[in-house]
Scaffold this motif. Structure first.
Motif, PDB file in Angstrom:
ATOM      1  N   ALA A  86       0.839  -1.206   0.000  1.00 18.10           N
ATOM      2  CA  ALA A  86       0.000   0.000   0.000  1.00 18.10           C
ATOM      3  C   ALA A  86       0.872   1.253   0.000  1.00 18.10           C
ATOM      4  CB  ALA A  86      -0.914  -0.012   1.222  1.00 18.10           C
ATOM      5  N   ASN A 137       2.907   1.463  -3.576  1.00 21.11           N
ATOM      6  CA  ASN A 137       2.128   1.807  -4.761  1.00 21.11           C
ATOM      7  C   ASN A 137       0.738   2.325  -4.370  1.00 21.11           C
ATOM      8  OD1 ASN A 137       1.172   2.073  -7.320  1.00 21.11           O
ATOM      9  ND2 ASN A 137       1.871   0.068  -8.023  1.00 21.11           N
ATOM     10  N   LEU A 182      -2.125   2.122  -7.033  1.00 18.19           N
ATOM     11  CA  LEU A 182      -2.748   0.802  -7.204  1.00 18.19           C
ATOM     12  C   LEU A 182      -3.783   0.570  -6.107  1.00 18.19           C
ATOM     13  CD1 LEU A 182      -3.052  -2.112  -8.253  1.00 18.19           C
ATOM     14  CD2 LEU A 182      -0.920  -2.680  -7.103  1.00 18.19           C
ATOM     15  N   MET A 183      -3.450   0.972  -4.868  1.00 20.15           N
ATOM     16  CA  MET A 183      -4.408   0.821  -3.766  1.00 20.15           C
ATOM     17  C   MET A 183      -5.649   1.673  -4.041  1.00 20.15           C
ATOM     18  SD  MET A 183      -3.127  -1.342  -1.849  1.00 20.15           S
ATOM     19  CE  MET A 183      -2.122  -2.039  -3.130  1.00 20.15           C
ATOM     20  N   ASP A 218      -6.817   2.504  -6.982  1.00 15.99           N
ATOM     21  CA  ASP A 218      -7.564   1.830  -8.060  1.00 15.99           C
ATOM     22  C   ASP A 218      -8.402   0.677  -7.510  1.00 15.99           C
ATOM     23  OD1 ASP A 218      -6.463   3.550  -9.851  1.00 15.99           O
ATOM     24  OD2 ASP A 218      -5.127   2.114 -10.807  1.00 15.99           O
ATOM     25  N   ARG A 246      -9.173 -11.723  -4.630  1.00 14.63           N
ATOM     26  CA  ARG A 246      -8.393 -12.217  -5.792  1.00 14.63           C
ATOM     27  C   ARG A 246      -7.319 -11.204  -6.170  1.00 14.63           C
ATOM     28  NH1 ARG A 246     -13.269 -13.875  -7.858  1.00 14.63           N
ATOM     29  NH2 ARG A 246     -13.378 -12.185  -9.384  1.00 14.63           N
ATOM     30  N   GLN A 247      -7.751  -9.924  -6.185  1.00 15.65           N
ATOM     31  CA  GLN A 247      -6.793  -8.853  -6.548  1.00 15.65           C
ATOM     32  C   GLN A 247      -5.659  -8.784  -5.529  1.00 15.65           C
ATOM     33  OE1 GLN A 247      -7.096  -6.787  -9.347  1.00 15.65           O
ATOM     34  NE2 GLN A 247      -8.822  -8.081  -9.919  1.00 15.65           N
ATOM     35  N   VAL A 285      -3.130 -11.518  -6.117  1.00 15.26           N
ATOM     36  CA  VAL A 285      -2.291 -11.227  -7.301  1.00 15.26           C
ATOM     37  C   VAL A 285      -1.290 -10.116  -6.985  1.00 15.26           C
ATOM     38  CG1 VAL A 285      -2.307 -10.403  -9.687  1.00 15.26           C
ATOM     39  CG2 VAL A 285      -4.024 -12.030  -8.944  1.00 15.26           C
ATOM     40  N   VAL A 286      -1.765  -9.069  -6.285  1.00 16.70           N
ATOM     41  CA  VAL A 286      -0.862  -7.945  -5.949  1.00 16.70           C
ATOM     42  C   VAL A 286       0.295  -8.444  -5.091  1.00 16.70           C
ATOM     43  CG1 VAL A 286      -0.686  -5.804  -4.618  1.00 16.70           C
ATOM     44  CG2 VAL A 286      -2.575  -6.113  -6.187  1.00 16.70           C
ATOM     45  N   THR A 309       2.598 -10.825  -7.334  1.00 17.08           N
ATOM     46  CA  THR A 309       3.404 -10.080  -8.323  1.00 17.08           C
ATOM     47  C   THR A 309       4.434  -9.204  -7.607  1.00 17.08           C
ATOM     48  OG1 THR A 309       1.650  -8.431  -8.470  1.00 17.08           O
ATOM     49  CG2 THR A 309       1.748 -10.021 -10.238  1.00 17.08           C
ATOM     50  N   ARG A 337       8.393  -9.601  -8.211  1.00 16.83           N
ATOM     51  CA  ARG A 337       9.184  -8.437  -8.632  1.00 16.83           C
ATOM     52  C   ARG A 337      10.337  -8.187  -7.653  1.00 16.83           C
ATOM     53  NH1 ARG A 337       9.397  -4.659 -12.151  1.00 16.83           N
ATOM     54  NH2 ARG A 337       9.844  -2.511 -11.588  1.00 16.83           N
ATOM     55  N   VAL A 367      -7.594   1.564 -13.554  1.00 15.70           N
ATOM     56  CA  VAL A 367      -8.951   1.011 -13.705  1.00 15.70           C
ATOM     57  C   VAL A 367      -9.394   0.951 -15.175  1.00 15.70           C
ATOM     58  CG1 VAL A 367     -11.386   1.346 -13.105  1.00 15.70           C
ATOM     59  CG2 VAL A 367      -9.630   1.655 -11.362  1.00 15.70           C
ATOM     60  N   ALA A 406      -6.115  -8.775 -13.645  1.00 13.74           N
ATOM     61  CA  ALA A 406      -5.863  -8.284 -12.279  1.00 13.74           C
ATOM     62  C   ALA A 406      -5.119  -6.961 -12.348  1.00 13.74           C
ATOM     63  CB  ALA A 406      -5.039  -9.304 -11.510  1.00 13.74           C
ATOM     64  N   LEU A 407      -5.547  -6.036 -11.488  1.00 14.19           N
ATOM     65  CA  LEU A 407      -4.885  -4.715 -11.468  1.00 14.19           C
ATOM     66  C   LEU A 407      -3.399  -4.843 -11.120  1.00 14.19           C
ATOM     67  CD1 LEU A 407      -7.667  -2.602  -9.796  1.00 14.19           C
ATOM     68  CD2 LEU A 407      -6.506  -1.992 -11.905  1.00 14.19           C
ATOM     69  N   GLY A 408      -3.081  -5.807 -10.247  1.00 13.97           N
ATOM     70  CA  GLY A 408      -1.682  -6.025  -9.873  1.00 13.97           C
ATOM     71  C   GLY A 408      -0.828  -6.398 -11.078  1.00 13.97           C
ATOM     72  N   TYR A 428      -0.295  -3.256 -13.265  1.00 20.33           N
ATOM     73  CA  TYR A 428       0.744  -2.371 -12.710  1.00 20.33           C
ATOM     74  C   TYR A 428       2.136  -2.970 -12.863  1.00 20.33           C
ATOM     75  CZ  TYR A 428      -1.898   1.524 -10.898  1.00 20.33           C
ATOM     76  OH  TYR A 428      -2.653   2.666 -10.803  1.00 20.33           O
ATOM     77  N   ALA A 429       2.245  -4.294 -12.683  1.00 22.64           N
ATOM     78  CA  ALA A 429       3.567  -4.937 -12.836  1.00 22.64           C
ATOM     79  C   ALA A 429       4.072  -4.730 -14.264  1.00 22.64           C
ATOM     80  CB  ALA A 429       3.464  -6.421 -12.505  1.00 22.64           C
ATOM     81  N   ARG A 489     -11.176   7.376  -3.607  1.00 18.03           N
ATOM     82  CA  ARG A 489     -10.024   6.467  -3.700  1.00 18.03           C
ATOM     83  C   ARG A 489      -9.237   6.446  -2.394  1.00 18.03           C
ATOM     84  NH1 ARG A 489      -7.963   5.342  -8.673  1.00 18.03           N
ATOM     85  NH2 ARG A 489      -5.844   5.723  -7.930  1.00 18.03           N
ATOM     86  N   ARG A 493      -6.088   8.724  -2.345  1.00 15.42           N
ATOM     87  CA  ARG A 493      -4.918   8.369  -3.178  1.00 15.42           C
ATOM     88  C   ARG A 493      -5.073   8.923  -4.583  1.00 15.42           C
ATOM     89  NH1 ARG A 493      -6.251   3.518   0.175  1.00 15.42           N
ATOM     90  NH2 ARG A 493      -4.405   3.150   1.413  1.00 15.42           N
TER      91      ARG A 493
END
Lengths: 189, 116
Positions: A20, A23, A26-27, A29, A45-46, A49-50, A53, A57, B28, B43-45, B48-49, B71, B74
């Protein structure tokens, strides 16, 4: 009406992994999408993945450093296993009598061995960062190996139980992983 | 095209989505665009990657927008394709079209058919 809140455990995990903070966009979004009607399962799920990934990375950016730790840790484990297999620590343990002088001798030997290993450990640690990346890897691996072996000897001198030895070896490996993660923060291979 | 600038499938999807969205390209809408056009959940992750990799290669540039309450305070991060990004997309397109050409049953614009 207050805005929908995403699953607390998922947001805690994202914060705990430092994602968080790393990035915030991204949080933002994720929160925007969740508040536009996505389900809690989608948010979970997101989150998975976050985190995955992010870890991939992290490893990819620091692969040399982590490889060095893996080499150092594996070498130390291999030697420690050989010592265990051939009962070297117990031979040293049995080398003195049960008298107080034998205990003092073992303590002295443990301190000297550890000190020697850690002098070399600190020397390598102070110098490896100035070297080219491929030499860095060898240096990091060496320093981890020497440092752990020194700590191992200082413990092993006082043990005559194989299970205690296995316990210490496992603890040292965890310690090694902790060091690798700590050192890899903010460092790029 | 040099070996280091080869684009992966997902990277191409992200770059094409950025080009379609223009100035309004942030996480988004990028993921929605890819989902709508490719028909698969994104996936948004992962988005971004890919964007971070592309930014490191100099194919994408980003700027921060203003933070908003919806948001959680943010800011949005807007992305755009750079000149070298555009060049790489064109080169990838050319390479793919050349490989596609003459393959029986896979010509662009023709319905799927049995490979002769």
């Amino acid at each position: 009406m207050s805005p929908r809140k995403p699953p607390r455990l998922a947001t805690w995990l994202l914060n705990r992994f430092g994602l968080a903070r790393q990035n915030p966009s991204l949080m933002g979004d994720l929160l925007e999408e969740f508040r536009s009607g996505r389900s809690a399962a989608w948010f979970w799920r997101q989150t998975v993945v976050v985190i995955l990934t992010g870890l991939a990375r992290h490893v990819s950016l620091r692969r040399r450093l982590l490889t060095a730790y893996a080499i150092g840790g594996s070498a130390e484990t291999a030697i420690a296993f050989a010592l265990w297999r051939f009962h070297v620590p117990w031979q040293l343990y049995a080398s003195g009598s049960e008298a107080a002088s034998a205990l003092i001798f073992r303590m002295f030997l443990a301190v000297v061995l550890s000190a020697l290993c850690y002098v070399l450990f600190d020397f390598l640690k102070a110098h490896y960062r100035a070297l080219p990346a491929n030499q860095n890897m060898v240096m990091i691996a060496s320093e981890r190996f020497i440092g752990l072996l020194g700590l191992y000897w200082s413990f092993a001198m006082f043990l005559n139980s194989q299970w205690a030895f296995v316990f210490i070896q496992s603890w040292l490996l965890l310690w090694e992983v902790g060091f690798a993660l700590k050192d890899s923060r903010g460092v790029r291979s | 095209m040099s070996r280091s600038s080869y684009l992966g499938e997902f990277e191409i999807l992200v770059l094409l989505a950025l080009m379609r969205l223009g100035d309004d390209a942030y996480g988004v809408p990028i993921s929605r665009e890819i989902e709508q056009r490719s028909g698969r959940e994104v996936a948004l992750g992962s988005v971004y990657a890919a964007l971070e990799r592309l930014e490191e290669k100099g194919l994408v540039a980003s700027r921060l927008g203003d933070p908003s309450a919806e948001r959680g305070g943010r800011a949005k991060r807007y992305f755009r394709v750079t000149e070298s990004g555009l060049r790489d997309v064109r080169q990838t397109q050319r390479a793919l079209v050349n490989l596609w050409k003459g393959l029986p049953g896979l010509e662009i614009g023709r319905p799927k058919g049995r490979i002769a």
